[in-house]
Design a protein around this motif. Structure first.
Motif, PDB file in Angstrom:
ATOM      1  N   PHE A 187     -34.371  31.437  47.613  1.00 57.65           N
ATOM      2  CA  PHE A 187     -34.555  32.419  46.541  1.00 57.65           C
ATOM      3  C   PHE A 187     -35.332  31.789  45.383  1.00 57.65           C
ATOM      4  CE2 PHE A 187     -32.896  34.331  42.565  1.00 57.65           C
ATOM      5  CZ  PHE A 187     -33.413  35.599  42.718  1.00 57.65           C
ATOM      6  N   VAL A 188     -34.896  30.620  44.946  1.00 52.71           N
ATOM      7  CA  VAL A 188     -35.558  29.922  43.839  1.00 52.71           C
ATOM      8  C   VAL A 188     -37.004  29.602  44.210  1.00 52.71           C
ATOM      9  CG1 VAL A 188     -35.589  27.705  42.588  1.00 52.71           C
ATOM     10  CG2 VAL A 188     -33.455  29.017  42.782  1.00 52.71           C
ATOM     11  N   ASN A 189     -37.230  29.124  45.414  1.00 50.35           N
ATOM     12  CA  ASN A 189     -38.582  28.820  45.866  1.00 50.35           C
ATOM     13  C   ASN A 189     -39.473  30.064  45.832  1.00 50.35           C
ATOM     14  OD1 ASN A 189     -40.540  26.970  47.027  1.00 50.35           O
ATOM     15  ND2 ASN A 189     -40.286  28.139  48.920  1.00 50.35           N
ATOM     16  N   GLY A 190     -38.953  31.183  46.317  1.00 51.33           N
ATOM     17  CA  GLY A 190     -39.734  32.417  46.345  1.00 51.33           C
ATOM     18  C   GLY A 190     -40.079  32.935  44.962  1.00 51.33           C
ATOM     19  N   VAL A 191     -39.089  32.940  44.076  1.00 49.79           N
ATOM     20  CA  VAL A 191     -39.334  33.438  42.715  1.00 49.79           C
ATOM     21  C   VAL A 191     -40.335  32.546  41.998  1.00 49.79           C
ATOM     22  CG1 VAL A 191     -38.290  33.841  40.443  1.00 49.79           C
ATOM     23  CG2 VAL A 191     -37.110  34.627  42.506  1.00 49.79           C
ATOM     24  N   LEU A 192     -40.156  31.240  42.083  1.00 55.10           N
ATOM     25  CA  LEU A 192     -41.076  30.337  41.394  1.00 55.10           C
ATOM     26  C   LEU A 192     -42.476  30.377  42.000  1.00 55.10           C
ATOM     27  CD1 LEU A 192     -38.731  27.308  40.690  1.00 55.10           C
ATOM     28  CD2 LEU A 192     -39.426  29.149  39.128  1.00 55.10           C
ATOM     29  N   GLY A 193     -42.559  30.601  43.295  1.00 52.58           N
ATOM     30  CA  GLY A 193     -43.871  30.781  43.914  1.00 52.58           C
ATOM     31  C   GLY A 193     -44.591  31.989  43.339  1.00 52.58           C
ATOM     32  N   ARG A 194     -43.855  33.072  43.110  1.00 55.81           N
ATOM     33  CA  ARG A 194     -44.452  34.267  42.498  1.00 55.81           C
ATOM     34  C   ARG A 194     -44.853  33.998  41.050  1.00 55.81           C
ATOM     35  NH1 ARG A 194     -40.620  36.604  45.891  1.00 55.81           N
ATOM     36  NH2 ARG A 194     -39.066  36.891  44.268  1.00 55.81           N
ATOM     37  N   VAL A 195     -44.064  33.219  40.332  1.00 56.71           N
ATOM     38  CA  VAL A 195     -44.418  32.867  38.951  1.00 56.71           C
ATOM     39  C   VAL A 195     -45.760  32.144  38.940  1.00 56.71           C
ATOM     40  CG1 VAL A 195     -43.826  31.376  36.989  1.00 56.71           C
ATOM     41  CG2 VAL A 195     -42.055  32.787  38.059  1.00 56.71           C
TER      42      VAL A 195
END
Length: 161
Positions: free
Chosen positions: A125-133
């Motif tokens: 989840f953290v990886n996905g959100v930060l990738g979008r950021v």
């Protein structure tokens, strides 16, 4: 819980996340938490942890707007507290910190900390959100915004002449 490697900046990020979590849970500012009693792993408090926690808290409204923008199906209030505060910390480092740390390093560190403090799904989840950021062109760092604004102003002045 304990990180496999609790040294240097990894430890500082872990401690900063813990301070942010405590501030939110106790409905205090980071400064109030730091002025009173707080719990962190592997004390004493790393100076970089304090810098990160204070910086993140100073920009928390902007950071939360960024997170809400890229977390389309997740309200911040629905995120687990550890994930939410870890994401805040990482967004601060990615987009607001005066330090020039590579985005990949920040994301990797956040994913590792998520494994230690979060749920089974936290790291992805953290990886996905930060990738979008990082990929979202609407989520620019301050330096990028200033450069874009300056270029736009120069273009506007040139067009007027």
């Amino acid at each position: 819980m304990s990180l496999k490697v609790e040294r240097g900046r990894t430890l500082a990020r872990s401690q900063a996340m813990q301070l942010l979590f405590q501030a939110e849970a106790r409905r205090l500012t980071v400064n109030e938490v730091l002025a009173g009693e707080y719990l962190i792993t592997k004390g004493p408090l790393d100076p970089y942890a304090e810098e990160l926690a204070r910086g993140t808290f100073a920009h928390i409204e902007e950071i939360d707007r960024v997170l809400q923008r890229v977390s389309e199906n997740w309200a911040l209030s629905r995120m687990p507290g550890a994930d939410r505060n870890l994401l805040r910390l990482a967004v601060y480092e990615l987009r607001f910190s005066p330090s020039d740390i590579d985005d990949a390093v920040v994301i990797n560190e956040a994913v590792e900390i998520a494994k230690a403090y979060g749920t089974d799904d936290s790291s992805s989840f953290v990886n996905g959100v930060l990738g979008r950021v990082v990929r979202d062109p609407r989520v620019l760092g301050r330096a990028q915004e200033a450069a874009t604004d300056s270029a736009d102003d120069a273009d506007a002045q040139e067009a007027e002449q």
